[in-house]
Design an enzyme around this catalytic site. Structure first.
Site, PDB file in Angstrom:
ATOM      1  N   GLY A  10      56.429   3.637  22.561  1.00 22.13           N
ATOM      2  CA  GLY A  10      57.437   4.666  22.851  1.00 22.13           C
ATOM      3  C   GLY A  10      58.660   4.068  23.538  1.00 22.13           C
ATOM      4  O   GLY A  10      58.791   2.841  23.665  1.00 22.13           O
ATOM      5  N   SER A 124      57.711  12.239  36.840  1.00 15.25           N
ATOM      6  CA  SER A 124      59.101  12.626  36.595  1.00 15.25           C
ATOM      7  C   SER A 124      59.665  13.308  37.832  1.00 15.25           C
ATOM      8  O   SER A 124      58.938  13.966  38.586  1.00 15.25           O
ATOM      9  CB  SER A 124      59.117  13.609  35.423  1.00 15.25           C
ATOM     10  OG  SER A 124      60.338  14.296  35.381  1.00 15.25           O
ATOM     11  N   TYR A 149      55.579  21.143  30.429  1.00 14.64           N
ATOM     12  CA  TYR A 149      55.684  19.684  30.481  1.00 14.64           C
ATOM     13  C   TYR A 149      55.698  19.213  31.940  1.00 14.64           C
ATOM     14  O   TYR A 149      54.937  18.327  32.338  1.00 14.64           O
ATOM     15  CB  TYR A 149      56.963  19.213  29.764  1.00 14.64           C
ATOM     16  CG  TYR A 149      57.433  17.868  30.215  1.00 14.64           C
ATOM     17  CD1 TYR A 149      56.806  16.716  29.751  1.00 14.64           C
ATOM     18  CD2 TYR A 149      58.474  17.731  31.143  1.00 14.64           C
ATOM     19  CE1 TYR A 149      57.210  15.459  30.191  1.00 14.64           C
ATOM     20  CE2 TYR A 149      58.880  16.485  31.581  1.00 14.64           C
ATOM     21  CZ  TYR A 149      58.251  15.357  31.113  1.00 14.64           C
ATOM     22  OH  TYR A 149      58.638  14.130  31.563  1.00 14.64           O
ATOM     23  N   LYS A 153      52.964  16.903  34.498  1.00 13.64           N
ATOM     24  CA  LYS A 153      53.276  15.748  35.354  1.00 13.64           C
ATOM     25  C   LYS A 153      52.747  15.996  36.769  1.00 13.64           C
ATOM     26  O   LYS A 153      52.146  15.120  37.379  1.00 13.64           O
ATOM     27  CB  LYS A 153      54.786  15.486  35.377  1.00 13.64           C
ATOM     28  CG  LYS A 153      55.330  14.988  34.044  1.00 13.64           C
ATOM     29  CD  LYS A 153      54.717  13.643  33.664  1.00 13.64           C
ATOM     30  CE  LYS A 153      55.016  13.212  32.264  1.00 13.64           C
ATOM     31  NZ  LYS A 153      54.229  12.072  31.802  1.00 13.64           N
ATOM     32  N   ASN A 197      67.276  16.608  22.392  1.00 16.18           N
ATOM     33  CA  ASN A 197      67.443  17.554  23.501  1.00 16.18           C
ATOM     34  C   ASN A 197      68.212  16.920  24.635  1.00 16.18           C
ATOM     35  O   ASN A 197      68.921  17.588  25.371  1.00 16.18           O
ATOM     36  CB  ASN A 197      66.072  17.975  24.051  1.00 16.18           C
ATOM     37  CG  ASN A 197      65.335  18.847  23.076  1.00 16.18           C
ATOM     38  OD1 ASN A 197      65.866  19.856  22.639  1.00 16.18           O
ATOM     39  ND2 ASN A 197      64.121  18.469  22.728  1.00 16.18           N
ATOM     40  N   ARG A 230      73.025  14.431  37.277  1.00 14.72           N
ATOM     41  CA  ARG A 230      71.720  13.751  37.194  1.00 14.72           C
ATOM     42  C   ARG A 230      71.897  12.285  37.565  1.00 14.72           C
ATOM     43  O   ARG A 230      73.009  11.764  37.577  1.00 14.72           O
ATOM     44  CB  ARG A 230      71.155  13.800  35.757  1.00 14.72           C
ATOM     45  CG  ARG A 230      70.909  15.193  35.207  1.00 14.72           C
ATOM     46  CD  ARG A 230      69.669  15.834  35.822  1.00 14.72           C
ATOM     47  NE  ARG A 230      69.388  17.102  35.186  1.00 14.72           N
ATOM     48  CZ  ARG A 230      69.968  18.266  35.497  1.00 14.72           C
ATOM     49  NH1 ARG A 230      70.869  18.323  36.463  1.00 14.72           N
ATOM     50  NH2 ARG A 230      69.639  19.371  34.857  1.00 14.72           N
TER      51      ARG A 230
HETATM   52  N1  UFG Z   1      73.067  18.457  28.465  1.00 14.96           N
HETATM   53  C1  UFG Z   1      74.156  18.987  27.789  1.00 14.96           C
HETATM   54  N2  UFG Z   1      74.146  18.980  26.425  1.00 14.96           N
HETATM   55  C2  UFG Z   1      73.113  18.469  25.711  1.00 14.96           C
HETATM   56  C3  UFG Z   1      72.009  17.915  26.405  1.00 14.96           C
HETATM   57  C4  UFG Z   1      72.019  17.946  27.769  1.00 14.96           C
HETATM   58  O1  UFG Z   1      75.101  19.467  28.404  1.00 14.96           O
HETATM   59  O2  UFG Z   1      73.163  18.503  24.472  1.00 14.96           O
HETATM   60  C5  UFG Z   1      73.056  18.457  29.923  1.00 14.96           C
HETATM   61  C6  UFG Z   1      71.930  19.282  30.492  1.00 14.96           C
HETATM   62  O3  UFG Z   1      72.280  20.623  30.578  1.00 14.96           O
HETATM   63  C7  UFG Z   1      71.705  18.593  31.838  1.00 14.96           C
HETATM   64  C8  UFG Z   1      72.061  17.133  31.570  1.00 14.96           C
HETATM   65  O4  UFG Z   1      72.848  17.140  30.377  1.00 14.96           O
HETATM   66  O5  UFG Z   1      72.589  19.103  32.771  1.00 14.96           O
HETATM   67  C9  UFG Z   1      70.855  16.244  31.352  1.00 14.96           C
HETATM   68  O6  UFG Z   1      70.023  16.844  30.382  1.00 14.96           O
HETATM   69  P1  UFG Z   1      68.785  16.096  29.721  1.00 14.96           P
HETATM   70  O7  UFG Z   1      68.149  17.047  28.768  1.00 14.96           O
HETATM   71  O8  UFG Z   1      69.218  14.774  29.194  1.00 14.96           O
HETATM   72  O9  UFG Z   1      67.864  15.781  30.955  1.00 14.96           O
HETATM   73  P2  UFG Z   1      67.151  16.777  31.987  1.00 14.96           P
HETATM   74  O10 UFG Z   1      67.643  16.363  33.329  1.00 14.96           O
HETATM   75  O11 UFG Z   1      67.305  18.182  31.627  1.00 14.96           O
HETATM   76  O12 UFG Z   1      65.632  16.418  31.727  1.00 14.96           O
HETATM   77  C10 UFG Z   1      65.196  15.124  31.993  1.00 14.96           C
HETATM   78  C11 UFG Z   1      64.038  14.748  31.054  1.00 14.96           C
HETATM   79  C12 UFG Z   1      62.800  15.506  31.356  1.00 14.96           C
HETATM   80  C13 UFG Z   1      62.507  15.501  32.816  1.00 14.96           C
HETATM   81  C14 UFG Z   1      63.698  15.951  33.593  1.00 14.96           C
HETATM   82  C15 UFG Z   1      63.485  15.886  35.062  1.00 14.96           C
HETATM   83  O13 UFG Z   1      64.385  14.973  29.716  1.00 14.96           O
HETATM   84  O14 UFG Z   1      61.744  14.883  30.680  1.00 14.96           O
HETATM   85  O15 UFG Z   1      64.788  15.107  33.304  1.00 14.96           O
HETATM   86  O16 UFG Z   1      64.497  16.535  35.723  1.00 14.96           O
HETATM   87  F1  UFG Z   1      61.485  16.321  33.111  1.00 14.96           F
END
Ligand code: UFG
Length: 338
Positions: A10, A124, A149, A153, A197, A230
């Site tokens: 992965g 996570s 999910y 964790k 995503n 983030r």
């Molecule tokens: N975002 C966008 N457009 C997109 C995708 C994401 O604006 O098409 C934004 C989201 O709203 C968020 C940021 O970019 O504000 C980061 O989003 P991600 O989906 O990349 O990451 P997340 O912080 O939501 O999630 C990640 C991991 C998860 C984990 C989490 C822990 O994908 O596995 O961090 O906070 F659980």
């Protein structure tokens, strides 16, 4: 003596396998190829010049774990094998509990019987939810995650703590912030299935013309530019932390040990900052539009990584720009494979 790496083909797993091989560990990979591809194994060999042993099976098959442990002397395990799509976990929670937790318990049952210790768990920062303070250190109170999910964790961590205490084992719980980027050779990287995503794969595919434009989920957050913040950590830096955490467990004299570390850079970046950093690192435009907030998103999360630096001698070294450059190089490589 070898290290078992589950999910070793992965995204984070493959980078960690390379780091282990480069540190002279023997590696045995188990991966059911449900979210990875076989060419990653060849590329691990190209990058490292070494050949890990590979078993393509599902860890729900406990009898196959038994056979593997009969065939190899396993000294430690890094457990990456898990489903990881937050949205999907809301639709199929049972699949997430079954896949992420049954497999974990299967492994631990076998390790318990065979006296195998040194277990590293992919956790996570989602276990903190929207923390009341930033940066987030390891003493920040946990909150029940919104997604199934995230719950796997948090439950995984509890299972490992109980395992360590009841059976005198050493475990390390690694709480990742947002991993991004690809190997500098561009032979390893993230392989999103379908529409990504996560932010960086989506940005990359938009720049490549695979997606029309990036949807930015909300610009009305209480942050400097209104977009969510983030802590984006380069995947090779993250992989190196696993080797350090493993070496620490293996070098400790204590029979029972529960380590936990936040793995991030310590710096928060907003969605718009990431988009602009990608554009300037790669000299390419990323068309975007502002949309409503995405359900379940938190406003801000970034790590206090001091504990990892003090106890593991590890810190993130790669800049956001460099990480985003490597992502683009990987995207170009993927296009040559078509
Ligand atoms: N975002 C966008 N457009 C997109 C995708 C994401 O604006 O098409 C934004 C989201 O709203 C968020 C940021 O970019 O504000 C980061 O989003 P991600 O989906 O990349 O990451 P997340 O912080 O939501 O999630 C990640 C991991 C998860 C984990 C989490 C822990 O994908 O596995 O961090 O906070 F659980």
């Amino acid at each position: 003596m070898a290290i078992l790496v589950t999910g070793g083909l992965g995204y984070i797993g493959s980078h960690t396998v390379v780091e282990l091989l480069q540190n002279d560990f023997e590696v045995v990979i188990v991966d059911d190829l449900s979210n990875s591809e076989r060419f990653i194994l060849e590329n691990i060999e190209k990058v490292s010049g070494k050949k890990p042993t590979f078993y393509p099976f599902d860890l729900k098959r406990r009898e196959l774990i038994k056979q593997l442990l009969d065939a190899h002397y396993i000294e430690g395990c890094i457990n990456f094998a898990a489903f990881k799509a937050v949205g999907e976990s809301q639709e199929k929670p049972l699949d997430y509990y079954e896949n992420n937790l049954f497999t974990l318990v299967n492994l631990l049952q076998e390790f318990k019987e065979r006296n195998i210790s040194n277990f590293i768990f992919s956790s996570s920062c989602t276990v903190y939810g929207q923390a009341d303070q930033q940066p987030i250190d390891e003493n920040t109170p946990l909150k029940l995650p919104e997604s199934s999910y995230g719950k796997t964790k948090q439950m995984g961590e509890e299972i490992l703590k109980d395992f360590a205490i009841a059976h005198a084992k050493r475990v390390s719980l690694l709480r990742y912030f947002n991993p991004i980027g690809a190997h500098p050779t561009a032979l390893l990287g993230e392989l999103p299935i379908g529409i990504p995503n996560n932010l960086v794969p989506f940005v990359t595919q938009t720049a490549a013309g695979i997606r029309e434009k990036l949807n930015i989920w909300g610009n009305d957050y209480p942050t400097e530019d209104g977009t969510a913040v983030r802590d984006y950590i380069y995947v090779v830096d993250l992989a190196k932390a696993h080797v350090k955490a493993l070496q620490k467990l293996m070098n400790t004299k204590e029979e029972t040990k529960i380590d936990m570390y936040n793995l991030g850079t310590g710096k928060g970046s907003s969605v718009l900052e990431v988009v602009h950093a990608f554009e300037s690192a790669n000299q390419i435009k990323v068309p975007y539009q502002i949309c409503d907030r995405r359900a379940g998103d938190i406003t801000i999360a970034y790590a206090n990584p001091e504990k990892a630096e003090k106890e593991l001698g590890w810190k993130a070294e790669t800049t956001l720009q460099e990480a985003l450059k490597s992502t683009w190089k990987w995207q170009k490589y993927l296009e040559t494979r078509k």
